[in-house]
Design an enzyme around this catalytic site. Sequence first.
Site, PDB file in Angstrom:
ATOM      1  N   ASP A  39      -7.488  -2.055   1.423  1.00  0.00           N
ATOM      2  CA  ASP A  39      -7.277  -1.663   0.138  1.00  0.00           C
ATOM      3  C   ASP A  39      -5.809  -1.926  -0.131  1.00  0.00           C
ATOM      4  O   ASP A  39      -4.773  -1.563   0.659  1.00  0.00           O
ATOM      5  CB  ASP A  39      -7.516  -0.200  -0.028  1.00  0.00           C
ATOM      6  CG  ASP A  39      -7.459   0.231  -1.341  1.00  0.00           C
ATOM      7  OD1 ASP A  39      -7.630   0.004  -2.439  1.00  0.00           O
ATOM      8  OD2 ASP A  39      -6.346   1.064  -1.439  1.00  0.00           O
ATOM      9  N   TYR A  44       1.890   0.187  -4.846  1.00  0.00           N
ATOM     10  CA  TYR A  44       2.334   0.244  -3.280  1.00  0.00           C
ATOM     11  C   TYR A  44       3.508  -0.375  -3.101  1.00  0.00           C
ATOM     12  O   TYR A  44       3.401  -1.740  -2.852  1.00  0.00           O
ATOM     13  CB  TYR A  44       1.411   0.147  -2.201  1.00  0.00           C
ATOM     14  CG  TYR A  44      -0.034   1.006  -2.716  1.00  0.00           C
ATOM     15  CD1 TYR A  44       0.007   2.206  -2.988  1.00  0.00           C
ATOM     16  CD2 TYR A  44      -1.420   0.848  -2.123  1.00  0.00           C
ATOM     17  CE1 TYR A  44      -1.048   2.993  -3.357  1.00  0.00           C
ATOM     18  CE2 TYR A  44      -2.307   1.412  -2.183  1.00  0.00           C
ATOM     19  CZ  TYR A  44      -2.089   2.609  -2.889  1.00  0.00           C
ATOM     20  OH  TYR A  44      -3.446   3.282  -3.022  1.00  0.00           O
ATOM     21  N   LYS A  71      -5.811  -2.377  -7.706  1.00  0.00           N
ATOM     22  CA  LYS A  71      -6.118  -1.579  -8.785  1.00  0.00           C
ATOM     23  C   LYS A  71      -5.423  -2.090  -9.954  1.00  0.00           C
ATOM     24  O   LYS A  71      -4.465  -2.709  -9.899  1.00  0.00           O
ATOM     25  CB  LYS A  71      -5.639  -0.015  -8.178  1.00  0.00           C
ATOM     26  CG  LYS A  71      -6.212   0.208  -6.822  1.00  0.00           C
ATOM     27  CD  LYS A  71      -5.572   1.569  -6.491  1.00  0.00           C
ATOM     28  CE  LYS A  71      -6.384   1.975  -5.047  1.00  0.00           C
ATOM     29  NZ  LYS A  71      -5.726   1.196  -3.756  1.00  0.00           N
ATOM     30  N   ALA A 228      -4.072  14.446  11.188  1.00  0.00           N
ATOM     31  CA  ALA A 228      -3.894  13.519  12.429  1.00  0.00           C
ATOM     32  C   ALA A 228      -2.861  14.306  13.458  1.00  0.00           C
ATOM     33  O   ALA A 228      -3.051  14.073  14.399  1.00  0.00           O
ATOM     34  CB  ALA A 228      -3.100  12.168  11.842  1.00  0.00           C
TER      35      ALA A 228
END
Length: 332
Positions: A39, A44, A71, A228
Amino acid sequence: MSLLGFGSAPIGNLYQPLTDVQASEAVESALTAGIRYFDTAPHYGFGLSETRLGAALARTSASEPVIISTKVGRLLVPSTSRASVRHGFADAPPLEPQFDYSYDGVMRSFAASLQRLQCEHIDILLAHDLGPLTHGADHPARFREFMDGGYRAMSELKAAGQVTAIGLGTNEWQICEAALKHGDFDGFLLAGRYTLLEQGACESFLPLCARRGASVILGGPFNSGILATGVKSAAIASGKVPLHYNYEPAPQAIIDRVAQLETLCEEFAVPLAAVALQFPAAHPQICSVLAGLASATQVQQSMAWINTPIPDELWQRLRECELLHPAAPTPA
């Protein structure tokens, strides 16, 4: 689509710069590990993530087809800013993301993505960041702009065979529900809203997707990192590792809940991150879980977590402690 997906924001220099070589090694490691879903988005790294992903995939030959989602909803325009970090991305190209959900804006964004990704077809095209969380008071106007223009463009691209599936990529399941009232969507990428810390999406949204035949990709399974890292390590206690939740400093209530989750995982000698990654994947409507990956080491660690055996007793304890929604399924 692989159960574990490759979130490509980090190779767009999210929070820290990477070299082209490091980004390529991360993608190649993912392919070697069996990851077949990637993705990305123009936002980004302002095109950097798409460019690096496209270049890395062009140099490799996977034994199985690779699925790519990107996107629309932002156009990249020239920027005069000299800031080293903009919108969370470090040392990115001198471009600025500009919201545009119009018909023309979506078509232009899609064409630019094809060039950066070095492909002629996109498997999944998502309208990026619709919703009040991003747009505030401008949301109603942005939503109308999308439904009147961008949605029509995406539907035409799908009908022409240039896109296989269309949907929304957002941090809010509520806007996905609203979109389903106005159009037909194949699925959604929902970031951070169905995790060990938030499960409200299983009350109405995920059942609605089941009725409409819409699949869901779950992004942000670690809620910006706190699931995490946990909250108990020496590095965190010393303040060297900040605790983030939803891209902001974690509030005390979240820290306390994570500590409770971490304690239960310790009882069964299971990493909290493994539980966080496997939990959303147990829902039948979720087809893949995305982890943001910046290196071969992170790929290998995430693959280890997604494959860690987790005792049924741990899931039972989480439910007994009311840390899981009654309607939330757990892995068998």
